[in-house]
Design an enzyme around this catalytic site. Structure first.
Site, PDB file in Angstrom:
ATOM      1  N   LYS A 105       0.835  -1.195   0.000  1.00 48.34           N
ATOM      2  CA  LYS A 105       0.000   0.000   0.000  1.00 48.34           C
ATOM      3  C   LYS A 105       0.874   1.252   0.000  1.00 48.34           C
ATOM      4  O   LYS A 105       2.038   1.179   0.415  1.00 48.34           O
ATOM      5  CB  LYS A 105      -0.980  -0.037   1.176  1.00 48.34           C
ATOM      6  N   ASP A 186       1.618   7.614   2.762  1.00 45.35           N
ATOM      7  CA  ASP A 186       2.354   6.687   3.607  1.00 45.35           C
ATOM      8  C   ASP A 186       1.598   6.331   4.874  1.00 45.35           C
ATOM      9  O   ASP A 186       1.585   5.183   5.297  1.00 45.35           O
ATOM     10  CB  ASP A 186       3.717   7.280   3.971  1.00 45.35           C
TER      11      ASP A 186
END
Length: 336
Positions: A105, A186
């Site tokens: 991700k 992030d």
């Protein structure tokens, strides 16, 4: 292109692209699953880096290019652990080579790239999953079940924050737009994913952020709105270490995760008229990546091309929300 189906009598053979910290943590966790997983090969842009990683983590083969790894016929699935900016290129290359893919991700930098990966995987009937370890975490799944069973009534709001303190350093991955830097992709991906797990795709998105000198977000607040009247109040930061708290609030109670909501092992259920109930759901040994590796294994052995725990449409919805947040805060990456 046939679906990738692995034999139940042997471990799934993994390849890993990249040799950084998250790749190392994932490789360490694969060792905890000897009956289900084998680290067959690692690929890097440097054969020296690949060899050092292979020696350290027990990979049988080391490749100096991503293409060489993708072309290895003895790999069932590739874990893409590159910086965000390379997710699309690395995952596309592997899918084109006929490999199943688990992509770290955030799935990609933007929705267009994510849609491209999903279209390619579906066209070639190959397994693809975003490595959203939070969605396969046993504690988060237990919270999901309680909410689905009506333990707190109808969900009306979700709160979540994820902040760490990282001193500004020009060129650092987290501060560099060329590497998809910033708090949002992030860290903020987790609060947004947590909210959408319980509320779905929002109908309204508001956001504000402080940008660093290079133009990526350092401190970001997000408000999601839903037609049902529910809201999600979320934040992420590279300037402040927060409690990494989350709460799901309903009409008859709430569930609170005091810390590390993205890979928790405990939470408290507060129900109207009842004493608080504390739950502990052990994550098991390792760094927390065994659950996503096992989910990939389950899917591959069943011949499935996507996971029902981390569905591709959900990843696309998440990426669309992140795109909208970036639009609101003025965050652009090179070549967009």
């Amino acid at each position: 292109m046939p679906k990738v189906t692995t034999a139940a009598h042997r471990p799934v053979r993994w390849g890993i692209i990249a040799t950084g910290g998250i790749a190392a943590s994932f490789a360490d966790d694969l060792r905890l699953l000897p009956d289900d997983a084998e680290l067959a090969a690692v690929g890097s842009r440097s054969v020296e880096s690949a060899r050092r990683f292979a020696d350290r983590h027990g990979a049988a083969r080391a490749y100096g290019t991503w293409q060489d790894l993708a072309d290895d016929p003895d790999i069932d699935v590739v874990y893409v652990a590159t910086p965000h900016s390379a997710h699309h290129a690395a995952a596309s290359l592997c899918l084109e080579a006929g490999k199943a893919v688990l992509c770290e991700k955030p799935f990609t930098l933007n929705l267009a790239q994510a849609q491209d990966l999903v279209t390619l995987a579906r066209k070639r009937e190959l397994f693809l999953m975003e490595a959203m370890w939070m969605y396969v975490n046993p504690t988060v799944r237990r919270i999901q079940q309680l909410v689905a069973d009506g333990a707190i009534g109808e969900v009306r709001s979700v709160h979540a924050d994820f902040g760490i303190s990282v001193p500004y350093q020009a060129g650092h991955r987290l501060h560099d737009p060329a590497q998809g830097g910033g708090a949002l992709l992030d860290l903020g991906v987790y609060p947004v994913a947590f909210a959408q797990l319980f509320l779905g795709t929002p109908t309204a998105v508001s956001a504000w952020a402080a940008l660093n000198p290079e133009g990526v977000d350092e401190n970001t607040g997000i408000l999601l709105g839903y037609d049902s009247g529910a809201v999600a109040n979320l934040s992420c930061s590279l300037t402040t270490a927060t409690s990494q708290y989350a709460a799901v609030n309903g009409t008859r109670g709430r569930i609170v995760v005091a810390r590390d909501f993205f890979h928790p092992d405990a939470f408290v259920l507060h129900r109207d008229g009842h004493d608080p109930e504390s739950f502990t759901v052990p994550r098991g040994p390792g760094n927390g990546y065994t659950h996503e590796a096992l989910e990939v294994t389950r899917c591959l052995r069943a011949g499935a091309t996507e996971s029902d725990l981390v569905p591709l449409d959900g990843s696309l919805s998440l990426m669309a929300t992140l795109d909208t947040v970036r639009d609101r805060i003025g965050l652009r990456y090179p070549d967009e």
